[in-house]
Design an enzyme around this catalytic site. Structure first.
Site: not given
Ligand SMILES: O=C(O)c1ccccc1NCC(=O)[C@H](O)[C@H](O)COP(=O)(O)O
Length: 263
Positions: A118, A220
């Site tokens: 990632k 996310s």
């Molecule tokens: O997570 C962030 O704040 C973010 C900000 C800017 C670019 C990417 C970002 N996140 C990367 C991701 O794709 C997430 O870590 C991933 O999809 C998991 O999301 P979550 O379950 O909401 O933590």
């Protein structure tokens, strides 16, 4: 300037520095470069798969510090034991507190599960790096890549025997970015421009627009078992989840409890 613009600007500097230190030729002789790929597609297509792509993420631009008290080994081995279909490991240091060492440690502790590197991929060099670090899957983000770059980078991923996860936010990004080198399409529910969304509407809206031959994942802002069931009903096979697990003291236990509620 959006946060994504800032991350990409920083990444271009970082990649230039890395290239000056280790050549692609050297990368091909390092670490896990010769390892065969653990396929995300195969994992998600298994009818018994939970579909959960469990992420190790210490901090993020939207939330700041999420968890500084756990190790990558304990969390990722726990995720695998709990039933994750794939691991996602952040390697960006400046904005997410990740590192190359994190993915190396996750790979060493979990030899057979697919691992997504990632990061913000803008250069072929990072794909060679990812292979040497033991990753199987590369994320290409449509919001910061032209269709030509997605095609070129996707070809490098395929040539190295890895898989590409294309991330889109809307139909415009989807329509301009799909090409023969995309293995899995991910809809990111988080609006990277203002972090406003805390729902999965983007995934629900795009579900029908993604060609039926593509494996779909939702990324996310997922925390509830009902949401996963709803996403499954409209065709999603994978669910990329970080914060919901990482913000708890025992991320793998939180995954285990979620899995118990979606089976
Ligand atoms: O997570 C962030 O704040 C973010 C900000 C800017 C670019 C990417 C970002 N996140 C990367 C991701 O794709 C997430 O870590 C991933 O999809 C998991 O999301 P979550 O379950 O909401 O933590």
């Amino acid at each position: 300037m959006t946060i994504l613009d800032k991350i990409i600007e920083n990444k271009a500097r970082e990649v230039a520095e890395r290239k000056a230190l280790v050549s692609i030729e050297e990368l091909t002789k390092k670490g896990y470069f010769a390892k065969t790929t653990n396929s995300l597609k195969t994992s998600l297509l298994n009818p018994a798969s939970t579909g959960i792509i469990a992420e190790f993420k210490r901090k993020s631009p939207s939330k700041g510090i999420i968890n500084a008290d756990v190790t990558v080994e304990e969390v990722t081995t726990g995720y695998v034991q709990a039933g994750a279909a794939c691991l996602s490991v952040l390697t960006d240091m400046d904005f997410f507190g990740g590192s190359d060492e994190d993915i190396l440690a996750a790979r060493k502790a979990n030899p057979t599960i697919p691992i997504l590197r990632k990061d913000f991929i803008i250069d072929e060099y990072q794909i060679f790096e990812a292979k040497a670090l033991g990753a199987d899957v590369i994320l290409l983000i449509a919001a910061n890549l032209t269709p030509t770059r997605i095609y070129e980078l996707g070809k490098v991923v395929k040539d190295l025997g890895m898989e590409t996860l294309l991330e889109v936010h809307d139909q415009e990004e989807l329509d301009r970015s799909l090409c023969e080198y995309i293995d899995v399409v991910g809809v990111n529910n988080r609006n990277l421009k203002n972090f406003a969304e805390q729902n999965v509407n983007a995934s629900l809206e795009l579900a029908e627009k993604i060609p039926s031959h593509c494996i779909k994942i939702s990324e996310s802002c997922i925390s509830q078992p009902e949401t996963i069931k709803q996403l499954r009903e409209v065709g999603y096979r994978g669910f990329l989840i970080g914060e919901t697990f990482m913000k708890t003291p025992a991320p793998a236990e939180t995954l285990k409890s979620l899995i118990a509620q979606i089976q």
